[in-house]
Scaffold this active site. Structure first.
Site, PDB file in Angstrom:
ATOM      1  N   TYR A 155     108.953  36.667  14.721  1.00  0.00           N
ATOM      2  CA  TYR A 155     108.457  37.930  14.148  1.00  0.00           C
ATOM      3  C   TYR A 155     108.020  37.687  12.693  1.00  0.00           C
ATOM      4  CZ  TYR A 155     107.967  42.690  12.502  1.00  0.00           C
ATOM      5  OH  TYR A 155     107.447  43.829  11.932  1.00  0.00           O
ATOM      6  N   LYS A 203     104.214  38.040  10.842  1.00  0.00           N
ATOM      7  CA  LYS A 203     103.893  38.875   9.680  1.00  0.00           C
ATOM      8  C   LYS A 203     103.446  38.007   8.485  1.00  0.00           C
ATOM      9  CE  LYS A 203     104.287  42.913  11.558  1.00  0.00           C
ATOM     10  NZ  LYS A 203     103.152  43.861  11.644  1.00  0.00           N
TER      11      LYS A 203
END
Ligand code: NDP
Ligand code: 8X3
Length: 256
Positions: A157, A161
């Site tokens: 994750y 980002k």
């Protein structure tokens, strides 16, 4: 300040959380909306709710940002009146799992990378040529503090980002001579459906993420997006980081 009245704003992932809040916030400013997500009945419901509340036009359709061909054909087949998109909000995204890397399921990685990175690229790639042709546009990515910091059990994750952050910065350089603004809004803890999705529908685990503090809301983030979108022509807000006041960074949170 630039008025958002009559602007055309394209929002991905508008069925929930930050995307839904952005849809309502832009409608309140008088912008016309193109809203999309995978859940077609929900996106239609939201479109109807906005039309009833605000005097704006809303074009809603089903879109899975992971599907490269469908993204391109959906953008290219927009009715003529909807083609001159002024603002793109790349919001669709998710986290799947919170596991040590060596215990994680690679299926989760595919879903996060395909949505958060490749989906954002496909949508941007489909919409940007029109902005370049019209010499006008604003792309606002919903990044995360996970794009600034890595945290345990969040390798992929956080990687997605960080990728959004790099794409934002490169894109800003590539379009600097095209009268196109590129921005990122990077929140910390926002209570939406995000944690429920991350934990596969486990409500108890999801609630615990926000226990003992007041998290940000989707509306708080939408407020920052509106600020960013409504600056005068000569000003670009390149990045806003938002934290709950009891959150110091991605790993340090004070709970009472
Ligand atoms: P929600 O789960 O509430 O909303 C996510 C939205 O993304 C939904 O509307 C969902 O719609 C849509 N979506 C997911 N996958 C796809 C897909 N493949 N194609 C199209 N739409 C998709 O979470 P948030 O509102 O919190 O998340 C929005 C963004 O904010 C994400 O990019 C997230 O990473 C980011 N963010 C969230 C934070 C938080 O703490 N909540 C903090 C920092 C950033 P549908 O299921 O109908 O397709
Ligand atoms: C979503 C919030 O805390 O997982 O980006 O980084 S967090």
């Amino acid at each position: 300040m630039t008025s958002l009245g009559n602007k055309i704003v394209f929002i991905t992932g508008a069925t929930s959380g930050i995307g839904k809040s952005c849809a309502y916030a832009f409608a309140k400013e008088g912008a016309h909306l193109i809203i999309s997500a995978r859940r077609i009945s929900l996106i239609n419901e939201i479109a109807e709710g906005i039309r009833k509340t605000y005097n704006v036009k809303v074009h809603a359709f089903e879109l899975d940002v992971r599907n490269k061909n469908k993204v391109l054909s959906a953008v290219n087949s927009l009715p003529e009146e909807w083609k001159p998109i002024d603002i793109l909000i790349n919001n669709a995204g998710l986290a799947k799992g919170l596991n040590k890397f060596y215990e994680d399921d690679p299926e989760n990685w595919d879903e996060m990378i395909d949505t958060n990175v490749k989906g954002l690229l496909y949508v941007t790639h489909a919409i940007l040529p029109g902005m370049i042709e019209r010499k006008s546009g604003h792309i606002i990515n919903i990044g995360s503090i996970a794009g600034h910091e890595a945290y345990p059990k969040g390798a992929v994750y956080c990687a997605t980002k960080h990728a959004v952050d790099a794409i934002t910065r490169s894109l800003r350089m590539d379009t600097v001579d095209k009268n196109i603004k590129v921005s990122t809004i990077d929140p910390g803890l926002v209570e939406t459906n995000f944690s429920r999705i991350r934990f596969g529908g486990d409500d108890e685990k999801a609630k615990n993420v926000y226990k003992g503090l007041t998290p940000l809301t989707g509306d708080d983030v939408a407020d920052a997006v509106i600020y960013c979108a409504s600056r005068p022509a000569h000003m670009n807000v390149s990045e806003i980081t938002l934290l709950a006041s009891r959150q110091a960074n991605a790993t340090v949170v004070h709970r009472e």
